[in-house]
Write an enzyme that holds these catalytic residues in place. Structure first.
Site, PDB file in Angstrom:
ATOM      1  N   SER B  45      16.496   5.118  -5.835  1.00  0.00           N
ATOM      2  CA  SER B  45      16.276   5.988  -4.675  1.00  0.00           C
ATOM      3  C   SER B  45      17.599   6.532  -4.133  1.00  0.00           C
ATOM      4  O   SER B  45      18.534   5.773  -3.901  1.00  0.00           O
ATOM      5  CB  SER B  45      15.552   5.228  -3.564  1.00  0.00           C
ATOM      6  N   LEU B  74      18.558  -0.087  -0.842  1.00  0.00           N
ATOM      7  CA  LEU B  74      18.825   1.333  -1.087  1.00  0.00           C
ATOM      8  C   LEU B  74      20.300   1.663  -1.276  1.00  0.00           C
ATOM      9  O   LEU B  74      20.764   2.726  -0.847  1.00  0.00           O
ATOM     10  CB  LEU B  74      18.232   2.190   0.056  1.00  0.00           C
ATOM     11  N   ASN B 126      10.192   7.865  -1.580  1.00  0.00           N
ATOM     12  CA  ASN B 126      10.178   6.437  -1.294  1.00  0.00           C
ATOM     13  C   ASN B 126       9.946   6.253   0.198  1.00  0.00           C
ATOM     14  O   ASN B 126      10.874   6.232   0.984  1.00  0.00           O
ATOM     15  CB  ASN B 126      11.494   5.792  -1.741  1.00  0.00           C
ATOM     16  N   CYS B 129      10.252   1.430   1.126  1.00  0.00           N
ATOM     17  CA  CYS B 129      11.187   0.348   0.806  1.00  0.00           C
ATOM     18  C   CYS B 129      11.202  -0.674   1.947  1.00  0.00           C
ATOM     19  O   CYS B 129      11.409  -0.314   3.103  1.00  0.00           O
ATOM     20  CB  CYS B 129      12.597   0.877   0.599  1.00  0.00           C
ATOM     21  N   LYS B 164       5.136   7.367  -3.047  1.00  0.00           N
ATOM     22  CA  LYS B 164       5.047   5.948  -3.404  1.00  0.00           C
ATOM     23  C   LYS B 164       4.591   5.150  -2.190  1.00  0.00           C
ATOM     24  O   LYS B 164       5.240   5.193  -1.135  1.00  0.00           O
ATOM     25  CB  LYS B 164       6.395   5.437  -3.926  1.00  0.00           C
ATOM     26  N   ILE B 190       2.042   0.235  -6.592  1.00  0.00           N
ATOM     27  CA  ILE B 190       2.541  -0.082  -5.282  1.00  0.00           C
ATOM     28  C   ILE B 190       4.056  -0.333  -5.312  1.00  0.00           C
ATOM     29  O   ILE B 190       4.609  -0.601  -6.384  1.00  0.00           O
ATOM     30  CB  ILE B 190       1.864  -1.388  -4.724  1.00  0.00           C
ATOM     31  N   ASN B 191       4.665  -0.302  -4.149  1.00  0.00           N
ATOM     32  CA  ASN B 191       6.056  -0.733  -4.026  1.00  0.00           C
ATOM     33  C   ASN B 191       6.058  -2.265  -3.895  1.00  0.00           C
ATOM     34  O   ASN B 191       5.007  -2.894  -3.982  1.00  0.00           O
ATOM     35  CB  ASN B 191       6.689  -0.084  -2.802  1.00  0.00           C
ATOM     36  N   THR B 192       7.222  -2.853  -3.676  1.00  0.00           N
ATOM     37  CA  THR B 192       7.294  -4.326  -3.612  1.00  0.00           C
ATOM     38  C   THR B 192       6.584  -4.878  -2.373  1.00  0.00           C
ATOM     39  O   THR B 192       6.420  -4.185  -1.373  1.00  0.00           O
ATOM     40  CB  THR B 192       8.759  -4.793  -3.558  1.00  0.00           C
ATOM     41  N   GLY B 216       7.271  -7.870 -10.099  1.00  0.00           N
ATOM     42  CA  GLY B 216       7.040  -8.747 -11.245  1.00  0.00           C
ATOM     43  C   GLY B 216       5.601  -9.228 -11.324  1.00  0.00           C
ATOM     44  O   GLY B 216       4.738  -8.823 -10.541  1.00  0.00           O
TER      45      GLY B 216
END
Lengths: 283, 306
Positions: B45, B74, B126, B129, B164, B190-192, B216
């Site tokens: 990003s 970031l 993004n 985040c 996202k 999805i993002n984290t 993960g």
């Protein structure tokens, strides 16, 4: 249980069991880990977590069963906090990461280092001495003054026992000959036509200079250099802050040790590195 | 049998895309990963100016759950410097999607305008985040703000905009709806997930930033659920790109069946050698398509909605 290597996991907490002044501003630490592993390979590194302060890559000077040896020089807040740690304190270890030095058979092993670059070279020396047959080992170390020669007593002792040849020098002549390690290195390469392999660790500019010297000699079969002195976050390949152009190799998994053929392809070698932001700057 | 993939008007040689945040700091890792066989790559990003990110530890693995926690925050060199990397990718004809972020509307606008003259396949916004004090998740959890930012950027460029989404919301459909109304060309989910690790010996959070985001294998079932829900509600309106925890070819198939048009892969490519992983992924997809008599990726998409 003895594992092949340590797991790639969150920091494994180890206890500091020895802390000694190694040379000026540099301390030797022995860290006792709660897991036994077979071995650390010379050139591999760990990510060392000083809780609450920082985590940084550091070379492995020795490893046996579950006792890890590292050498820490004051470089920034993280290393300074480590130096202030005492026996009994806990620090975190991730690793062992990276590709090691790969010494071939039947060559002169020429180990050349400066500063904390001597750390992986100490483990490499130990590994070479463990081999069944006697190896022809030459260690070239240079520093500004005697007080800054890392592992001076250790290497000198091996030299005195005729296990290695120690070529030592200082800028001011306070120990060994006065000058740079490259002087003795070139003398050796000119006088010995038998095949040699060079293993180098230290500041990248110095390594690049040594690389250019090595290229002049046809008896140098390979040069293996550790580019571990770079900013890293993860240590296992994901973040890519340590990557080099134009190959896209990550120092932490594709290196840190690269051979001659690879070093030729890395245009960043000795010239550029990345900051924490990912910005590329001149070394 | 073909791997050809269309995300809206974008043609890709296959549905595998490098997710943002992994192997995306320099043109050379992006190029290497593309050449290993991906359909496209997404950069780290990029924001309006250089950021050093959060202190280390900022990325480490959690072996037991085959996952990674990070709080990089970031870190990036800023668009004016990163332009050079994109230019090299353009010269080398690497299909590149640029992930951008800002702490507010103005910053998003500045970054987009600073890069839109380049050959960019799409901009991935993004909005999600979890590792910064301002922006990111904060924007991505507010439907009005999402709509406002997307529609503002929409007016500035013809380049597709992908949004996202963060899983760290109570109703992702509301945010997705806002992104669609703002003019988004694809949804990425999805993002984290918000996460944290504490060392019980020292009794301290391990990440330098204390809190982080989880990626993960552990988050895959969550990603599948979100993609499934998004497809059920918006599958006829907009392509959905599945991301989160892809470690095996089977995971890619699962995302496609849930409703994904394409997938993004990050953590597993970074932890291993991307060349090997991508080869395994492709072999597995091919085998599955043969066994289940699929001729195209499109035929698999949404297959679990019956």
């Amino acid at each position: 249980m003895t594992k092949q290597t340590l797991p790639n996991d969150k920091p494994l907490m180890g206890k500091i069991i020895t802390k000694e002044l190694e040379c000026e501003d540099t301390y030797k630490f022995l860290i006792e880990l709660p897991i036994k592993a077979q071995r650390a390979l010379p050139g591999q590194f760990i990510m060392l977590w000083v809780p609450g302060v920082d985590e940084f890559p550091i070379g492995i000077a020795g490893f046996k069963e579950n006792i890890l040896e590292v050498g820490i020089a004051k470089m920034g807040p993280g290393t300074e906090a480590m130096i202030n740690k005492q026996i009994g304190d806990l620090v975190g270890v991730r690793g062992f990461y990276g590709k090691p030095f790969k010494p071939p058979q039947d060559v002169n092993h020429l180990l050349i280092g400066g500063g904390f670059g001597m750390t992986p070279l100490k483990l490499l020396t130990t590994t070479l001495l463990e081999k069944d047959s006697k190896q022809n080992i030459h260690v070239f170390e240079g520093a500004r003054t005697k007080d800054r020669l890392m592992y001076l007593d250790w290497f000198q002792d091996l030299h005195d026992k005729d296990l290695i040849t120690f070529h030592v020098c200082t800028d001011d002549g306070s120990y060994g000959y006065q000058g740079f390690p490259t002087v003795d290195l070139e003398n050796f390469l000119q006088e010995n036509q038998t095949p040699s392999v060079m293993y180098v660790a230290g500041p990248e500019k110095m390594m690049k200079a040594i690389f250019n010297i090595g290229k002049k000699y046809s008896n140098v079969m390979d040069m293996q250099m550790s580019l571990a002195d770079r900013y890293m976050r993860c240590g296992f390949g994901a973040c890519s802050y340590c990557a080099v152009d134009p190959t896209g190799w990550r120092i932490c998994v594709d290196g840190p040790v690269f051979n001659t053929e690879q070093l030729e392809q890395i245009s960043d070698f000795g010239l550029y590195k990345r900051l924490e932001s990912g910005e590329k700057v001149r070394i | 049998m073909s791997f050809d993939t269309e995300v809206g008007d974008i043609q890709l040689r296959n549905p595998l895309i490098l997710a943002s945040g992994v192997l995306g700091t320099t043109y050379s890792t992006l190029q290497r990963t593309y050449e290993a066989g991906l359909g496209a790559v997404i950069t780290k990003s990029i924001g309006p100016r250089s950021r050093i990110g959060n202190p280390n530890p900022s990325v480490f693995a959690l072996q037991e759950i085959r996952s990674v926690i990070n709080s990089v925050g970031l870190a990036n060199p800023g668009y004016s410097i990163f332009r050079e990397d994109i230019q090299i990718l353009n010269e080398n004809k690497i299909p590149t999607i640029v992930s951008i972020f800002g702490e507010n509307k103005e910053e998003f606008l500045e970054v987009l305008n600073g890069l839109k003259d380049l050959s960019v396949l799409a901009f991935e916004l993004n909005l999600s985040c979890p590792n910064t004090e301002k922006g990111g998740t904060q924007i991505g959890t507010d439907p009005e703000l999402v709509k406002e930012i997307v529609s503002m950027l929409r007016k500035e460029t013809e380049i597709p905009l992908w949004v996202k989404l963060t899983p760290n919301v109570s109703n992702i459909l509301e945010i997705a709806d806002a992104a669609i109304k703002g003019g988004s060309d694809a949804l990425v989910a999805i993002n984290t997930l918000k996460a944290m690790v504490i060392d019980i010996q020292t009794k301290m959070p391990v990440l330098g930033f204390k809190r982080g985001g989880l990626s993960g294998a552990a988050i895959k079932p969550i990603g599948i659920r979100y993609v499934y829900d998004l497809y059920e509600n918006f599958g006829d309106k907009i392509p959905i790109i599945g991301v989160g925890g892809i470690y095996r070819g089977e995971d890619i198939i699962e995302y496609l069946l849930a409703g994904a048009t394409a997938v993004e892969i990050g953590t597993s490519l970074g932890v291993a050698y991307p060349e090997n992983m991508i080869r395994f992924f492709q072999m597995k997809i091919k085998k599955y398509m043969k066994e289940h008599q699929f001729n195209s990726i499109k035929e698999i998409t949404g297959g679990a909605h019956r």
